[in-house]
Enzyme design. Structure first.
Site, PDB file in Angstrom:
ATOM      1  CG  ASP A 149      -2.196   0.606   1.112  1.00 22.33           C
ATOM      2  OD1 ASP A 149      -2.515   1.061   0.003  1.00 22.33           O
ATOM      3  OD2 ASP A 149      -2.951   0.618   2.110  1.00 22.33           O
ATOM      4  CE  LYS A 155      -5.132  -0.639  -0.670  1.00 25.07           C
ATOM      5  NZ  LYS A 155      -5.338   0.799  -0.306  1.00 25.07           N
ATOM      6  CD  GLU A 174     -11.881   1.419   3.122  1.00 24.71           C
ATOM      7  OE1 GLU A 174     -10.817   1.398   2.462  1.00 24.71           O
ATOM      8  OE2 GLU A 174     -11.920   1.521   4.362  1.00 24.71           O
TER       9      GLU A 174
HETATM   10  O1  KIV Z   1      -4.773  -0.355   4.397  1.00 25.21           O
HETATM   11  C1  KIV Z   1      -5.694  -1.167   4.283  1.00 25.21           C
HETATM   12  O2  KIV Z   1      -5.892  -2.049   5.132  1.00 25.21           O
HETATM   13  C2  KIV Z   1      -6.553  -1.077   3.116  1.00 25.21           C
HETATM   14  C3  KIV Z   1      -7.631  -2.102   2.976  1.00 25.21           C
HETATM   15  C4  KIV Z   1      -8.663  -1.968   3.990  1.00 25.21           C
HETATM   16  C5  KIV Z   1      -8.191  -2.132   1.608  1.00 25.21           C
HETATM   17  O3  KIV Z   1      -6.376  -0.213   2.329  1.00 25.21           O
END
Ligand code: KIV
Length: 276
Positions: free
Chosen positions: A92, A121, A190
């Protein structure tokens, strides 16, 4: 469809993921933040492990994800990557890691790839397109993230369900289309109404992975600690707990503490003997 245990599977790839999606198989993603959570997730045979910036509020005691830095993410990502999971490994992009410049964005995402990420992501719609294009040009696959994007907590005025009204819903469908056109291989939806997630899922060909977005997405994601009930207190509406981790683990530790205090631990079974 393969439901083989993790150690008999080979590493999940992006083409494989798309194959499963086109065959109608629901995709399963869960977060992990260290080697223990990664091992449990992988042993459960999930398709995708996301090292989420939710590490900030789940593990590091922050109120939200905004204070999470690349240094923190790299630290947690490396612990997960060292377990060499068979699940597809996604990192992320934390707040400010993809906002400053294209060069900075590629350097940050590239540092995840060099540590073993197969994709990154990032949160946001149309305004993030230049960064998404640049990442894909640099051979870095991108998962989008629309709806209740936690890094936008301040402009959203809190963690509120998004896309409830027609104009917002239309904008979100357009954003989804744009993310797909830019080359994202999938996207998280989300905190949006189930009907809107269904509309996005039928509009785009790439898989949608829902969290608080109803049952009609191509797959689902939850935070590891939420599914397993590891945090005290109640869970948000969209979470279903499959274990009472906090209560069970607290109970076990309390029993051990009691055994230590009354001399029941350790006994012969946990003790070494001198040589004769
Ligand atoms: O950081 C995270 O846990 C997320 C998910 C909830 C999709 O972005």
């Amino acid at each position: 469809m393969s439901h083989l245990p993790a150690d008999s599977r080979s590493r999940v790839t992006l083409p494989q993921l798309h194959g499963w999606h086109h065959a109608g198989r629901k995709l399963v993603m869960v977060t992990a933040y260290d080697s223990v959570t990664a091992r449990i997730a992988d042993a459960a045979g999930v398709d995708i492990i996301l090292v989420g910036d939710s590490v900030g509020n789940v593990c590091l005691g922050f109120e939200n994800t905004l204070p999470v830095s690349m240094a923190m993410m790299n630290h947690h990502f490396e612990a997960v990557a060292r377990t060499q999971p068979t699940a597809l490994l996604v990192a992320d992009m934390p707040y400010l890691s993809f906002h400053l410049s294209i060069e900075d964005t590629i350097r940050n995402a590239g540092s995840f790839v060099q540590r073993g990420a197969q994709a990154v992501k990032l949160e946001g719609g149309a305004k993030r397109l230049p960064m998404i294009h640049a990442l894909i040009d640099a051979e870095i696959p991108v998962m989008g993230h629309l709806g209740l994007t936690p890094q936008s907590v301040n402009p959203m005025g809190g963690f509120k369900v998004q896309g409830k009204h027609k104009a917002d819903a239309l904008r979100l469908v357009e954003d989804a289309q744009r993310l797909q056109d830019a080359g994202c291989f999938s996207m998280v939806l989300e905190g949006i109404p189930a009907e809107l997630a269904a509309k996005v899922t039928e509009t785009v060909q790439i898989p949608t992975i829902g969290i608080g977005a109803g049952p009609h997405c191509s797959g689902q994601v939850l935070v590891f600690h939420d599914v397993l009930g590891l945090l005290p207190g109640s869970s948000p509406k969209f979470v279903r707990r499959y274990a009472q981790g906090f209560d069970d683990l607290t109970g076990a530790l309390t029993r051990w503490a009691g055994d230590v205090r009354d001399g029941g631990f350790p006994d012969d079974r946990e003790s070494y003997k001198a040589a004769r």
